[in-house]
Design an enzyme around this catalytic site. Sequence first.
Site, PDB file in Angstrom:
ATOM      1  N   SER A  37     -48.206 -20.658 -32.397  1.00  0.00           N
ATOM      2  CA  SER A  37     -48.378 -20.463 -33.839  1.00  0.00           C
ATOM      3  C   SER A  37     -47.054 -20.646 -34.553  1.00  0.00           C
ATOM      4  O   SER A  37     -46.988 -21.262 -35.618  1.00  0.00           O
ATOM      5  CB  SER A  37     -48.901 -19.065 -34.137  1.00  0.00           C
ATOM      6  OG  SER A  37     -49.999 -18.814 -33.334  1.00  0.00           O
ATOM      7  N   ASP A 106     -56.197 -27.349 -34.302  1.00  0.00           N
ATOM      8  CA  ASP A 106     -55.872 -25.960 -34.045  1.00  0.00           C
ATOM      9  C   ASP A 106     -56.953 -25.358 -33.167  1.00  0.00           C
ATOM     10  O   ASP A 106     -58.120 -25.365 -33.523  1.00  0.00           O
ATOM     11  CB  ASP A 106     -55.807 -25.234 -35.393  1.00  0.00           C
ATOM     12  CG  ASP A 106     -55.486 -23.771 -35.227  1.00  0.00           C
ATOM     13  OD1 ASP A 106     -54.891 -23.421 -34.192  1.00  0.00           O
ATOM     14  OD2 ASP A 106     -55.822 -22.984 -36.130  1.00  0.00           O
ATOM     15  N   LYS A 162     -38.090 -21.261 -27.090  1.00  0.00           N
ATOM     16  CA  LYS A 162     -37.283 -20.029 -27.015  1.00  0.00           C
ATOM     17  C   LYS A 162     -35.990 -20.204 -26.217  1.00  0.00           C
ATOM     18  O   LYS A 162     -35.536 -19.270 -25.557  1.00  0.00           O
ATOM     19  CB  LYS A 162     -38.096 -18.865 -26.417  1.00  0.00           C
ATOM     20  CG  LYS A 162     -39.462 -18.645 -27.076  1.00  0.00           C
ATOM     21  CD  LYS A 162     -40.101 -17.344 -26.625  1.00  0.00           C
ATOM     22  CE  LYS A 162     -41.553 -17.268 -27.075  1.00  0.00           C
ATOM     23  NZ  LYS A 162     -42.235 -16.050 -26.654  1.00  0.00           N
ATOM     24  N   GLY A 465     -95.894 -12.062   1.394  1.00  0.00           N
ATOM     25  CA  GLY A 465     -96.372 -10.997   2.279  1.00  0.00           C
ATOM     26  C   GLY A 465     -96.953 -11.592   3.555  1.00  0.00           C
ATOM     27  O   GLY A 465     -97.215 -12.800   3.623  1.00  0.00           O
ATOM     28  N   LEU A 466     -97.144 -10.750   4.536  1.00  0.00           N
ATOM     29  CA  LEU A 466     -97.663 -11.207   5.840  1.00  0.00           C
ATOM     30  C   LEU A 466     -99.066 -11.805   5.684  1.00  0.00           C
ATOM     31  O   LEU A 466     -99.777 -11.479   4.726  1.00  0.00           O
ATOM     32  CB  LEU A 466     -97.740 -10.012   6.791  1.00  0.00           C
ATOM     33  CG  LEU A 466     -96.390  -9.429   7.238  1.00  0.00           C
ATOM     34  CD1 LEU A 466     -96.618  -8.074   7.925  1.00  0.00           C
ATOM     35  CD2 LEU A 466     -95.672 -10.394   8.171  1.00  0.00           C
ATOM     36  N   GLY A 468    -102.811 -11.957   5.806  1.00  0.00           N
ATOM     37  CA  GLY A 468    -103.781 -10.858   5.791  1.00  0.00           C
ATOM     38  C   GLY A 468    -103.333  -9.662   4.976  1.00  0.00           C
ATOM     39  O   GLY A 468    -104.026  -8.641   4.916  1.00  0.00           O
ATOM     40  N   GLY A 470    -103.195  -9.475   1.826  1.00  0.00           N
ATOM     41  CA  GLY A 470    -104.043  -9.335   0.639  1.00  0.00           C
ATOM     42  C   GLY A 470    -103.615 -10.189  -0.536  1.00  0.00           C
ATOM     43  O   GLY A 470    -104.130 -10.041  -1.649  1.00  0.00           O
ATOM     44  N   SER A 472    -104.098 -13.427  -1.385  1.00  0.00           N
ATOM     45  CA  SER A 472    -105.128 -14.249  -2.029  1.00  0.00           C
ATOM     46  C   SER A 472    -106.171 -13.377  -2.710  1.00  0.00           C
ATOM     47  O   SER A 472    -106.589 -13.660  -3.847  1.00  0.00           O
ATOM     48  CB  SER A 472    -105.837 -15.133  -0.997  1.00  0.00           C
ATOM     49  OG  SER A 472    -104.907 -15.707  -0.124  1.00  0.00           O
ATOM     50  N   SER A 539     -94.438 -17.235   2.446  1.00  0.00           N
ATOM     51  CA  SER A 539     -93.016 -17.437   2.124  1.00  0.00           C
ATOM     52  C   SER A 539     -92.109 -16.433   2.828  1.00  0.00           C
ATOM     53  O   SER A 539     -91.547 -15.559   2.187  1.00  0.00           O
ATOM     54  CB  SER A 539     -92.785 -17.457   0.616  1.00  0.00           C
ATOM     55  OG  SER A 539     -93.626 -16.585  -0.094  1.00  0.00           O
TER      56      SER A 539
HETATM   57  N1  LIG Z   1     -98.286 -19.928  12.294  1.00  0.00           N
HETATM   58  C1  LIG Z   1     -98.755 -19.444  11.142  1.00  0.00           C
HETATM   59  N2  LIG Z   1     -98.010 -18.568  10.431  1.00  0.00           N
HETATM   60  C2  LIG Z   1     -98.458 -18.105   9.251  1.00  0.00           C
HETATM   61  N3  LIG Z   1     -99.647 -18.453   8.703  1.00  0.00           N
HETATM   62  C3  LIG Z   1    -100.424 -19.322   9.364  1.00  0.00           C
HETATM   63  C4  LIG Z   1    -100.009 -19.845  10.612  1.00  0.00           C
HETATM   64  N4  LIG Z   1    -100.959 -20.690  11.042  1.00  0.00           N
HETATM   65  C5  LIG Z   1    -101.943 -20.700  10.123  1.00  0.00           C
HETATM   66  N5  LIG Z   1    -101.633 -19.870   9.107  1.00  0.00           N
HETATM   67  C6  LIG Z   1    -102.452 -19.691   7.882  1.00  0.00           C
HETATM   68  O1  LIG Z   1    -101.741 -20.352   6.838  1.00  0.00           O
HETATM   69  C7  LIG Z   1    -101.516 -19.488   5.780  1.00  0.00           C
HETATM   70  C8  LIG Z   1    -100.031 -19.439   5.423  1.00  0.00           C
HETATM   71  O2  LIG Z   1     -99.690 -20.547   4.676  1.00  0.00           O
HETATM   72  P1  LIG Z   1     -98.536 -20.438   3.643  1.00  0.00           P
HETATM   73  O3  LIG Z   1     -98.468 -21.782   2.998  1.00  0.00           O
HETATM   74  O4  LIG Z   1     -98.720 -19.286   2.758  1.00  0.00           O
HETATM   75  O5  LIG Z   1     -97.298 -20.169   4.599  1.00  0.00           O
HETATM   76  S1  LIG Z   1     -95.743 -20.406   4.340  1.00  0.00           S
HETATM   77  O6  LIG Z   1     -95.421 -19.791   3.056  1.00  0.00           O
HETATM   78  O7  LIG Z   1     -95.495 -21.834   4.358  1.00  0.00           O
HETATM   79  O8  LIG Z   1     -95.069 -19.709   5.447  1.00  0.00           O
HETATM   80  C9  LIG Z   1    -101.910 -18.105   6.205  1.00  0.00           C
HETATM   81  O9  LIG Z   1    -102.755 -17.694   5.174  1.00  0.00           O
HETATM   82  P2  LIG Z   1    -102.699 -16.240   4.549  1.00  0.00           P
HETATM   83  O10 LIG Z   1    -103.332 -15.433   5.615  1.00  0.00           O
HETATM   84  O11 LIG Z   1    -103.547 -16.380   3.312  1.00  0.00           O
HETATM   85  O12 LIG Z   1    -101.301 -15.858   4.249  1.00  0.00           O
HETATM   86  C10 LIG Z   1    -102.617 -18.277   7.503  1.00  0.00           C
HETATM   87  O13 LIG Z   1    -103.999 -18.081   7.311  1.00  0.00           O
HETATM   88  N1  LIG Z   2    -106.576  -3.185  -0.943  1.00  0.00           N
HETATM   89  C1  LIG Z   2    -106.797  -4.400  -0.492  1.00  0.00           C
HETATM   90  N2  LIG Z   2    -106.174  -5.446  -1.105  1.00  0.00           N
HETATM   91  C2  LIG Z   2    -106.338  -6.691  -0.656  1.00  0.00           C
HETATM   92  N3  LIG Z   2    -107.096  -7.022   0.404  1.00  0.00           N
HETATM   93  C3  LIG Z   2    -107.734  -6.027   1.064  1.00  0.00           C
HETATM   94  C4  LIG Z   2    -107.591  -4.682   0.650  1.00  0.00           C
HETATM   95  N4  LIG Z   2    -108.267  -3.923   1.472  1.00  0.00           N
HETATM   96  C5  LIG Z   2    -108.839  -4.754   2.366  1.00  0.00           C
HETATM   97  N5  LIG Z   2    -108.527  -6.030   2.141  1.00  0.00           N
HETATM   98  C6  LIG Z   2    -108.976  -7.192   2.897  1.00  0.00           C
HETATM   99  O1  LIG Z   2    -107.820  -7.764   3.526  1.00  0.00           O
HETATM  100  C7  LIG Z   2    -107.944  -9.170   3.637  1.00  0.00           C
HETATM  101  C8  LIG Z   2    -106.753  -9.833   3.000  1.00  0.00           C
HETATM  102  O2  LIG Z   2    -106.783 -11.213   3.249  1.00  0.00           O
HETATM  103  P1  LIG Z   2    -106.139 -12.265   2.270  1.00  0.00           P
HETATM  104  O3  LIG Z   2    -106.348 -11.873   0.856  1.00  0.00           O
HETATM  105  O4  LIG Z   2    -106.577 -13.607   2.722  1.00  0.00           O
HETATM  106  O5  LIG Z   2    -104.604 -12.036   2.595  1.00  0.00           O
HETATM  107  P2  LIG Z   2    -103.447 -13.098   2.551  1.00  0.00           P
HETATM  108  O6  LIG Z   2    -103.746 -14.051   1.452  1.00  0.00           O
HETATM  109  O7  LIG Z   2    -102.240 -12.267   2.255  1.00  0.00           O
HETATM  110  O8  LIG Z   2    -103.435 -13.692   3.885  1.00  0.00           O
HETATM  111  C9  LIG Z   2    -109.246  -9.529   2.964  1.00  0.00           C
HETATM  112  O9  LIG Z   2    -110.260  -9.663   3.929  1.00  0.00           O
HETATM  113  C10 LIG Z   2    -109.531  -8.330   2.078  1.00  0.00           C
HETATM  114  O10 LIG Z   2    -110.920  -8.139   1.856  1.00  0.00           O
END
Ligand SMILES: Nc1ncnc2c1ncn2[C@@H]1O[C@H](COP(=O)(O)OS(=O)(=O)O)[C@@H](OP(=O)(O)O)[C@H]1O
Ligand SMILES: Nc1ncnc2c1ncn2[C@@H]1O[C@H](COP(=O)(O)OP(=O)(O)O)[C@@H](O)[C@H]1O
Length: 633
Positions: A37, A106, A162, A465-466, A468, A470, A472, A539
Amino acid sequence: MDMNAPHSAPAPQANALRLRDAATPIVIVGHVDHGKSTLIGRLLHDTGSLQDGKLAQIVESSRKRGLAVEWSFLLDSLQIERDQGVTVDSTRIPFRMDGREFVIVDAPGHRQFLRNMITGAADAEAAVLVVDALEGAQEQTRRHAMLLRLIGISHVIVLMNKVDLLGYDQEKVAAAEASVRALLGQLEIPVDAVVPASAREGDNIAERSPNMPWYRGPTLTEALADVPAPSSRSNLAFRMPVQDVYRFDDVRFVAGRVERGQIKVGDTVVIGAHRTMARVAEIGAWHAPVQAAAIAGQSTALRLEPDVIPDRGDLLHTPDAPPLRAARIRTRLFWLRQEPLRVGESFTLRLATAEHQVTVASIDAVVDMDDLTERPAQEVPPEGIAEITLAASEAILFDPFSPGSSDGRGVLVDRLQRIVGGAPLIGPAELAPGERSIHPTASRIEASDRARARGHEAGVFWMTGLPGSGKSTIARAAETILFSRGIDAVVLDGDTLRAGLCADLGFSAEARAENMRRAAHVSKILSDSGQVVIAALVSPSAAERAEVGRIVGEGFAEIHVATDLATCEARDPKGLYAQARVGKIRDFTGIDAPYDAPTAPALSISTADVSVEVAAAQLADFIEQKVRVRDAG
Ligand SMILES: Nc1ncnc2c1ncn2[C@@H]1O[C@H](COP(=O)(O)OS(=O)(=O)O)[C@@H](OP(=O)(O)O)[C@H]1O
Ligand SMILES: Nc1ncnc2c1ncn2[C@@H]1O[C@H](COP(=O)(O)OP(=O)(O)O)[C@@H](O)[C@H]1O
């Protein structure tokens, strides 16, 4: 005359087309407290450039009374004037020296500096780097020097300020100079001159200092006088970006500023975008002496024959040396946004008077600000510097960025008209072997307008999630609930995607990553169009889910369907656990393939403890609360 008014009716003022000499813009940079400045105040005073007589009087009377002049106050006074809107241009301080005009750009803070430098407010021809001779180069000295290099300022004058505090001692000054030269040498910045000076005392600013008889080099003003004037660009090929077209008494004039080269009556010009040719019939010749020619730096108006009508943004050039023409352009980016930049984002590229819609096709390298090395990266960090490739839907005419000129100085502007980056264009982007030339387009519809029309915002609710657990079941139930509440959600279910879009993918880690990548991009496209997306995929990898979050960007929420393995296995709706246990299915998540539970999900639902109805309501409520547009009133 309002030069921005499109094709406005004439209200010509005598000076509207007055041709003036271009001023040489210089920028003064340096570490805080190193005397910027003070230097500006001193320079204005010593060159007799203080237009406000009062300021000059204050300076004189305090000197006469033997009081020290605080030169930086001058700058503060100018700042106050600007704050009050007295001075028209907020960032440019003009001064004259031996009949030549300069403009000090500036730039108070670092951010402001960067912004000014790259938005073209500072077509700076030269920079004065102020270094406190006592303190030597400091962190900001280094950063500013690096920016000067990256921006491509071709003339750097170092002012060792300076030196009175060093007793004008030749050896001490030489030692300070050596350290600055070493730093600039390291950064490969050529230096025009190193001037030992005292801005406060006026040594070697405009007057040769009697206190340093040993110094033979130029004073600061002499060094500035050696900087070539912008009109030296008049030897380059002619370019004039069209600013507007005006009609006066049925005669049309194409107005703009000659950026390079020169143009004479009788010359042929090409109107860039359409490649149409025309002859210059007249140059800016009403209420002003007839001009036979216009040169770089002058604002002018041309009458063309035939009477073609270019658009604002067209580039006029001469036929012999055309500019480059490319729809994919390699660009050096100075990124200003607080969030990172990612591939696929779209902007308006402003280039002189032209505007083009562009998309970031790739991020080629990011510059490490510590050592200026380049490294590959997925995104450009906030305020980072990078090389990127921009893709446009039409060819863009440009000259590659050239330091000290307006060539190739692009600016990226977002949908809210904010300047988010400086984008000097380097050249056409070569496609790598196997790479395809893609030119994505961006929607013109604002997200806020979509939200208003639909009654809700977009979002991606990513359920993990695993098998089965729930996912879907809950997703479908929530979809129904939301629909009944006026929110049209779409479910992307792993099994459904794998039946079509992802039918080619298995369950290896790589295949799952690809599966998620595709689902993420589909989610992104849908949410960009205003949709609420519920994705239900196992996933299993936390890193891949983070990548999904990056692809989707704003509006992503991770939802953990946290049903424990025993419950999932007991349910085993598809009989897959049973098969996995006996080895009929390999890589089954939870059995012989890993599952990373989210550590900080936006919502966690454990279906072991609640019914389908309750779980679905939890999810639907959560989504509704995130996307519902609240009434403003
Ligand atoms: N090896 C193995 N591991 C996990 N899941 C399996 C496998 N083989 C088939 N399935 C069926 O495919 C569904 C999972 O597919 P995603 O596309 O969600 O899986 S991932 O995100 O690509 O890991 C999953 O469906 P959801 O049960 O609805 O999760 C299974 O039914
Ligand atoms: N509280 C709940 N919420 C979701 N699913 C349930 C529940 N209780 C029992 N279930 C049963 O669990 C199973 C879940 O399967 P799904 O929805 O295909 O799971 P993902 O998509 O995670 O694999 C179905 O058969 C559903 O009827």
